[in-house]
Design a protein around this motif. Structure first.
Motif, PDB file in Angstrom:
ATOM      1  N   LYS A  35       0.827  -1.211   0.000  1.00 30.78           N
ATOM      2  CA  LYS A  35       0.000   0.000   0.000  1.00 30.78           C
ATOM      3  C   LYS A  35       0.862   1.261   0.000  1.00 30.78           C
ATOM      4  N   SER A  86      -5.853   1.205 -10.863  1.00 28.07           N
ATOM      5  CA  SER A  86      -7.139   0.891 -10.228  1.00 28.07           C
ATOM      6  C   SER A  86      -7.328  -0.610 -10.070  1.00 28.07           C
ATOM      7  N   LEU A  87      -6.998  -1.348 -11.097  1.00 30.73           N
ATOM      8  CA  LEU A  87      -7.143  -2.799 -11.048  1.00 30.73           C
ATOM      9  C   LEU A  87      -6.185  -3.415 -10.025  1.00 30.73           C
ATOM     10  N   GLU A  89      -4.932  -2.026  -7.425  1.00 27.05           N
ATOM     11  CA  GLU A  89      -5.399  -1.694  -6.080  1.00 27.05           C
ATOM     12  C   GLU A  89      -6.422  -2.721  -5.593  1.00 27.05           C
ATOM     13  N   GLN A  90      -7.331  -3.111  -6.469  1.00 24.57           N
ATOM     14  CA  GLN A  90      -8.316  -4.137  -6.114  1.00 24.57           C
ATOM     15  C   GLN A  90      -7.645  -5.493  -5.894  1.00 24.57           C
ATOM     16  N   ASN A  93      -6.106  -5.601  -2.499  1.00 18.68           N
ATOM     17  CA  ASN A  93      -7.150  -5.846  -1.495  1.00 18.68           C
ATOM     18  C   ASN A  93      -7.538  -7.321  -1.461  1.00 18.68           C
ATOM     19  N   MET A  94      -7.597  -7.938  -2.622  1.00 19.81           N
ATOM     20  CA  MET A  94      -7.913  -9.367  -2.680  1.00 19.81           C
ATOM     21  C   MET A  94      -6.802 -10.189  -2.039  1.00 19.81           C
TER      22      MET A  94
END
Length: 105
Positions: A35, A86-87, A89-90, A93-94
């Protein structure tokens, strides 16, 4: 204008590099560090976007830009970097969710 175009390309490329490095770090299990790396990526995207905005404002103020392949390339690089960021970042999170689930098992 050419320098601004190169700035967009350079900062967009740096952002992509930081984003992919962040994903690699996340897959290794270090979400906090990933992050932090994503923050660096966002800073680079902000620099590229600010330069893009300057060019747009210049055109709005009556100083049209000469359309060139280099300018199109810069726009393509920036939009790709934004989408990938953006992708990723997801995906980070996964990775975090997967790691949390693994710890519960």
């Amino acid at each position: 204008m050419e320098q601004e175009i190169f700035n967009i390309i350079s900062h967009g490329g740096d952002a992509r590099g930081y984003s992919y490095e962040a994903l690699k770090i996340a897959r290794e299990g270090n979400i906090k560090e990933a992050k932090e790396m994503m923050k660096k990526a966002q800073e680079e995207l902000d620099l590229a976007h600010n330069t893009q905005t300057k060019l747009i404002q210049s055109e709005i103020n009556g100083r049209p830009l000469d359309m060139s392949l280099l300018l199109v390339h810069a726009q393509d690089q920036l939009m790709t970097a934004i989408a990938e960021n953006s992708l990723i970042e997801q995906m980070i999170n996964m990775c975090d969710e997967i790691n949390q689930l693994k710890r519960r098992l």
